[in-house]
Design a protein around this motif. Structure first.
Motif, PDB file in Angstrom:
ATOM      1  N   LYS A  65       0.860  -1.337  -0.027  1.00 54.20           N
ATOM      2  CA  LYS A  65       0.040   0.081   0.292  1.00 54.20           C
ATOM      3  C   LYS A  65       0.901   1.401   0.183  1.00 54.20           C
ATOM      4  N   GLU A  66       0.569   2.210  -0.939  1.00 56.25           N
ATOM      5  CA  GLU A  66       1.379   3.203  -1.103  1.00 56.25           C
ATOM      6  C   GLU A  66       1.627   4.219   0.206  1.00 56.25           C
ATOM      7  N   ASP A  67       0.633   4.345   1.024  1.00 55.73           N
ATOM      8  CA  ASP A  67       0.515   5.327   2.282  1.00 55.73           C
ATOM      9  C   ASP A  67       1.167   4.638   3.390  1.00 55.73           C
ATOM     10  N   SER A  68       1.494   3.293   3.294  1.00 57.43           N
ATOM     11  CA  SER A  68       2.328   2.646   4.603  1.00 57.43           C
ATOM     12  C   SER A  68       3.482   1.906   4.091  1.00 57.43           C
ATOM     13  N   TYR A  69       3.844   1.830   2.728  1.00 59.36           N
ATOM     14  CA  TYR A  69       5.140   1.095   2.122  1.00 59.36           C
ATOM     15  C   TYR A  69       6.287   1.382   2.848  1.00 59.36           C
ATOM     16  N   MET A  70       6.423   2.887   2.895  1.00 56.51           N
ATOM     17  CA  MET A  70       7.927   3.197   3.695  1.00 56.51           C
ATOM     18  C   MET A  70       7.793   2.899   5.250  1.00 56.51           C
ATOM     19  N   LEU A  71       6.799   2.756   5.779  1.00 58.29           N
ATOM     20  CA  LEU A  71       6.535   2.345   7.158  1.00 58.29           C
ATOM     21  C   LEU A  71       7.058   1.065   7.373  1.00 58.29           C
ATOM     22  N   TYR A  72       6.584   0.136   6.591  1.00 58.54           N
ATOM     23  CA  TYR A  72       6.806  -1.381   6.639  1.00 58.54           C
ATOM     24  C   TYR A  72       8.319  -1.398   6.393  1.00 58.54           C
ATOM     25  N   LYS A  73       8.801  -0.690   5.337  1.00 58.60           N
ATOM     26  CA  LYS A  73      10.185  -0.893   4.857  1.00 58.60           C
ATOM     27  C   LYS A  73      11.094  -0.444   5.994  1.00 58.60           C
ATOM     28  N   ASN A  74      10.902   0.739   6.585  1.00 58.55           N
ATOM     29  CA  ASN A  74      11.707   1.040   7.783  1.00 58.55           C
ATOM     30  C   ASN A  74      11.635   0.103   9.152  1.00 58.55           C
ATOM     31  N   ARG A  75      10.530  -0.591   9.277  1.00 57.37           N
ATOM     32  CA  ARG A  75      10.273  -1.330  10.027  1.00 57.37           C
ATOM     33  C   ARG A  75      11.185  -2.719  10.213  1.00 57.37           C
ATOM     34  N   PHE A  76      10.884  -3.399   8.913  1.00 54.19           N
ATOM     35  CA  PHE A  76      11.486  -4.588   8.602  1.00 54.19           C
ATOM     36  C   PHE A  76      12.945  -4.460   8.431  1.00 54.19           C
ATOM     37  N   LEU A  77      13.635  -3.416   7.853  1.00 52.43           N
ATOM     38  CA  LEU A  77      14.990  -3.048   7.640  1.00 52.43           C
ATOM     39  C   LEU A  77      15.756  -2.667   8.774  1.00 52.43           C
ATOM     40  N   TYR A  78      14.955  -2.057   9.741  1.00 53.20           N
ATOM     41  CA  TYR A  78      15.872  -1.292  11.028  1.00 53.20           C
ATOM     42  C   TYR A  78      15.458  -1.650  12.398  1.00 53.20           C
ATOM     43  N   TRP A  79      14.522  -2.726  12.425  1.00 52.78           N
ATOM     44  CA  TRP A  79      13.692  -2.922  13.757  1.00 52.78           C
ATOM     45  C   TRP A  79      15.143  -3.588  14.434  1.00 52.78           C
ATOM     46  N   ASP A  80      15.155  -3.314  15.719  1.00 55.37           N
ATOM     47  CA  ASP A  80      16.177  -4.019  16.480  1.00 55.37           C
ATOM     48  C   ASP A  80      15.762  -4.688  17.784  1.00 55.37           C
ATOM     49  N   GLU A  81      16.488  -5.188  18.518  1.00 56.73           N
ATOM     50  CA  GLU A  81      16.139  -6.052  19.616  1.00 56.73           C
ATOM     51  C   GLU A  81      15.483  -5.208  20.726  1.00 56.73           C
ATOM     52  N   SER A  82      16.129  -3.929  20.851  1.00 55.65           N
ATOM     53  CA  SER A  82      15.486  -2.840  21.905  1.00 55.65           C
ATOM     54  C   SER A  82      14.152  -2.647  21.531  1.00 55.65           C
ATOM     55  N   LEU A  83      13.761  -2.197  20.292  1.00 56.18           N
ATOM     56  CA  LEU A  83      12.606  -1.851  19.733  1.00 56.18           C
ATOM     57  C   LEU A  83      11.746  -3.238  19.883  1.00 56.18           C
ATOM     58  N   ASN A  84      12.162  -4.415  19.768  1.00 61.00           N
ATOM     59  CA  ASN A  84      11.089  -5.772  19.877  1.00 61.00           C
ATOM     60  C   ASN A  84      10.728  -5.707  21.135  1.00 61.00           C
ATOM     61  N   LYS A  85      11.647  -5.439  22.146  1.00 55.15           N
ATOM     62  CA  LYS A  85      11.499  -5.889  23.621  1.00 55.15           C
ATOM     63  C   LYS A  85      10.302  -4.734  23.990  1.00 55.15           C
ATOM     64  N   SER A  86      10.509  -3.439  23.576  1.00 58.46           N
ATOM     65  CA  SER A  86       9.633  -2.445  23.909  1.00 58.46           C
ATOM     66  C   SER A  86       8.301  -2.659  23.497  1.00 58.46           C
ATOM     67  N   TRP A  87       8.245  -3.094  22.027  1.00 52.91           N
ATOM     68  CA  TRP A  87       7.186  -3.389  21.410  1.00 52.91           C
ATOM     69  C   TRP A  87       6.257  -4.557  22.093  1.00 52.91           C
ATOM     70  N   ASN A  88       7.041  -5.540  22.553  1.00 54.52           N
ATOM     71  CA  ASN A  88       6.330  -6.532  23.385  1.00 54.52           C
ATOM     72  C   ASN A  88       5.773  -6.230  24.562  1.00 54.52           C
ATOM     73  N   ASN A  89       6.523  -5.287  25.072  1.00 56.46           N
ATOM     74  CA  ASN A  89       6.015  -4.706  26.298  1.00 56.46           C
ATOM     75  C   ASN A  89       4.920  -4.090  26.217  1.00 56.46           C
ATOM     76  N   CYS A  90       4.668  -3.376  25.270  1.00 54.48           N
ATOM     77  CA  CYS A  90       3.419  -2.604  24.927  1.00 54.48           C
ATOM     78  C   CYS A  90       2.097  -3.289  24.394  1.00 54.48           C
ATOM     79  N   HIS A  91       2.626  -4.394  23.936  1.00 52.29           N
ATOM     80  CA  HIS A  91       1.574  -5.212  23.358  1.00 52.29           C
ATOM     81  C   HIS A  91       1.545  -6.692  23.880  1.00 52.29           C
ATOM     82  N   GLN A  92       1.070  -6.585  25.037  1.00 54.78           N
ATOM     83  CA  GLN A  92       0.843  -7.934  25.886  1.00 54.78           C
ATOM     84  C   GLN A  92      -0.065  -9.030  25.081  1.00 54.78           C
ATOM     85  N   ASP A  93      -0.866  -8.465  24.026  1.00 55.04           N
ATOM     86  CA  ASP A  93      -1.770  -9.276  23.549  1.00 55.04           C
ATOM     87  C   ASP A  93      -0.756 -10.367  22.411  1.00 55.04           C
TER      88      ASP A  93
END
Length: 193
Positions: free
Chosen positions: A103-131
């Motif tokens: 999708k044009e309006d979110s392509y770059m968000l996905y790109k940045n997430r999948f190319l630059y996601w790191d363990e620190s972000l992953n840990k914080s994400w999991n803490n915010c998203h208990q579901d």
């Protein structure tokens, strides 16, 4: 997630903040985004930003939740739709992923997430998203082996990362997805490779 103060803002101001955040997180990796640039673009004091969000990660996760789909939940939805049939779900899943990441309006968000996601972000994400942890409980309830799903998840993540690194189009992504899932379904060492 945003603080109550953010939701108490008038709609126009919330929209402007959201647009600036989307722009910043779409144009560059998380590690290159900073609060200083965001507040300058918004014309607000730095302290105001922290009245709306706990920190930069909080604002990033808000944008991801607002503008992207969690691909893990997407698979669970497919699995539920197919009554726990993993093969049928895998067939649908590639198209589901392609529908959202291209999708044009979110392509770059996905790109940045999948190319630059790191363990620190992953840990914080999991803490915010208990579901997120509940996803695997639901998968197990359907009688699906969690380890097999983790294995397939690694393959899918790699394909999405390659998609952005190698700048595939939708058709190329789907072609590669079908090849890889074919190997999974046939048993990689039994496939004619």
């Amino acid at each position: 997630m945003p603080k109550e103060t953010f939701y108490n803002l008038d709609e126009e101001k919330r929209k402007k903040i959201t647009e600036v955040l989307i722009s910043e997180f779409s144009q560059k990796p998380f590690s290159d985004v900073n609060v200083k640039t965001i507040v300058e673009r918004l014309g607000i004091a730095r302290g105001s930003f922290y009245q709306y969000f706990e920190d930069l990660e909080d604002s990033y996760f808000y944008i991801l939740d607002k503008k992207t789909h969690d691909i893990h939940k997407l698979f669970l939805t497919s699995l539920e739709k197919n009554d726990g049939d993993v093969i049928s779900s895998l067939n649908d899943y590639g198209y589901d992923i392609a529908d959202i990441i291209f999708k044009e309006d979110s392509y770059m968000l996905y790109k940045n997430r999948f190319l630059y996601w790191d363990e620190s972000l992953n840990k914080s994400w999991n803490n915010c998203h208990q579901d997120y942890k509940d996803l695997f409980k639901n998968i197990e309830k359907m009688g699906v082996d969690e380890e097999k799903i983790i294995f397939v998840r690694a393959i899918v993540h790699n394909l999405i990362q390659r998609n952005f690194r190698e700048e595939w189009d939708r058709a190329t992504f789907l072609e590669k997805y079908k090849i890889h899932m074919g190997w999974v379904k046939e048993g990689i060492f039994n496939a004619n490779i």
